[in-house]
Write an enzyme that holds these catalytic residues in place. Sequence first.
Site, PDB file in Angstrom:
ATOM      1  N   PRO A 163      55.425   2.226  13.915  1.00 46.90           N
ATOM      2  CA  PRO A 163      55.760   0.849  13.552  1.00 46.90           C
ATOM      3  C   PRO A 163      54.593   0.229  12.786  1.00 46.90           C
ATOM      4  CG  PRO A 163      55.192   0.993  15.886  1.00 46.90           C
ATOM      5  CD  PRO A 163      55.240   2.390  15.365  1.00 46.90           C
ATOM      6  N   CYS A 189      49.589  -3.212  20.437  1.00 44.63           N
ATOM      7  CA  CYS A 189      49.052  -3.983  19.311  1.00 44.63           C
ATOM      8  C   CYS A 189      47.702  -4.588  19.695  1.00 44.63           C
ATOM      9  CB  CYS A 189      50.025  -5.091  18.908  1.00 44.63           C
ATOM     10  SG  CYS A 189      49.401  -6.128  17.556  1.00 44.63           S
ATOM     11  N   HIS A 234      48.422   5.913  21.954  1.00 48.32           N
ATOM     12  CA  HIS A 234      47.401   5.818  20.905  1.00 48.32           C
ATOM     13  C   HIS A 234      46.057   6.120  21.564  1.00 48.32           C
ATOM     14  CE1 HIS A 234      46.022   3.920  16.962  1.00 48.32           C
ATOM     15  NE2 HIS A 234      44.925   4.344  17.576  1.00 48.32           N
ATOM     16  N   ASN A 269      49.482   9.207  18.838  1.00 47.52           N
ATOM     17  CA  ASN A 269      49.248   8.345  17.682  1.00 47.52           C
ATOM     18  C   ASN A 269      47.745   8.190  17.469  1.00 47.52           C
ATOM     19  OD1 ASN A 269      49.737   4.826  16.947  1.00 47.52           O
ATOM     20  ND2 ASN A 269      49.782   6.540  15.537  1.00 47.52           N
ATOM     21  N   GLY A 270      47.370   8.199  16.182  1.00 48.20           N
ATOM     22  CA  GLY A 270      45.969   7.974  15.840  1.00 48.20           C
ATOM     23  C   GLY A 270      45.360   9.123  15.068  1.00 48.20           C
ATOM     24  N   ALA A 284      50.703   6.287  10.892  1.00 46.62           N
ATOM     25  CA  ALA A 284      50.907   4.981  10.253  1.00 46.62           C
ATOM     26  C   ALA A 284      50.228   4.981   8.893  1.00 46.62           C
ATOM     27  CB  ALA A 284      50.355   3.867  11.150  1.00 46.62           C
ATOM     28  N   ARG A 285      48.905   4.820   8.884  1.00 46.78           N
ATOM     29  CA  ARG A 285      48.182   4.737   7.612  1.00 46.78           C
ATOM     30  C   ARG A 285      48.326   6.016   6.792  1.00 46.78           C
ATOM     31  NH1 ARG A 285      42.637   4.273   8.498  1.00 46.78           N
ATOM     32  NH2 ARG A 285      42.980   5.152  10.575  1.00 46.78           N
TER      33      ARG A 285
END
Length: 311
Positions: free
Chosen positions: A25, A107, A175, A206-207, A230-231
């Site tokens: 997300p 977040c 994460h 994640n990460g 994500a990035r």
Amino acid sequence: MVYECRRQSILQLFEDKPNLNVCAPMVRYSKGAFREVLRDYNVDIAYTPMILADVFKSSEFARLDYTTNDRDCPVVVQFAAHDPVDLAHAAQLVAPYADGIDLNCGCPQKWAYKECIGAYLSERPEMVQEMVRSVKGAVDIPCSIKIRKHPTDMRQTIELVRRAEKLGIDWITVHGRTRHQKSTEPVDYEAIKLAKESVSIPVLANGGIFTLADADEMYNRTGVAGVMSARGLLQNPALFAGYAETPLDCVEKYINLALAYGTPTFIFHHHLMYMMESMMSGVERKTFNCLSSVPAILDHLSCYYGINCTL
């Protein structure tokens, strides 16, 4: 929201494919046009941007921001909430148009922490327990949580994932950084591995996923069921298909879909800035980043890269 879409079983995906590729997300960015492009480049599951549950359940205008179609499957809608009733109501509204619901417990932004959402929840297993119980009782589609490692005590993280599993959560994303750490700091593989080994349901990591080699290292060091980027996907939507940088046909697909779906110019431009950063010299990046209209952006891409809008 758009018409009820063809549903695809995420739980069956976990059964059928050993290593899942997942789009994280991303605020503003993981919207319909971008998610649809990713499907052509080996992304198995895509998440929406984080949506505030209280706003979504109260505002028809806010609900218009989520769109999907039968090419956007499976899609997981991520909510941020601190009230179980708000979360359940929002989940009920979106369930016919989604393949899964995720509660954001990760977040790290200060405003989110002050609002008692996001990473605030990762440090409060009791609150997450109430949220999970509420949403599982409200919808009949798979539900998950996305968390960060506890800032000081991994026992708290273990307690969180075990409570979530007992309440019937279907998978968990971890994460491997705390809310205090910068995105440039190393991911804690051991924390992810420990969380994974503490439950019997699938765990996503994640990460730090920017290449297939990064994904392979995560699998080798943690044994997770899938990896989330994500990035890395912002910079290269084709990374899970083995491309070292964004292929030009990917850029062209995004341009045509984004314009067809009415993507705001700001988001349209920023996606292209990320995708094409590695292809451009510093001087060209400065020029491209200063363009202020869709026609100017399209002219630049056509002139220098032979990329054309076919609408």
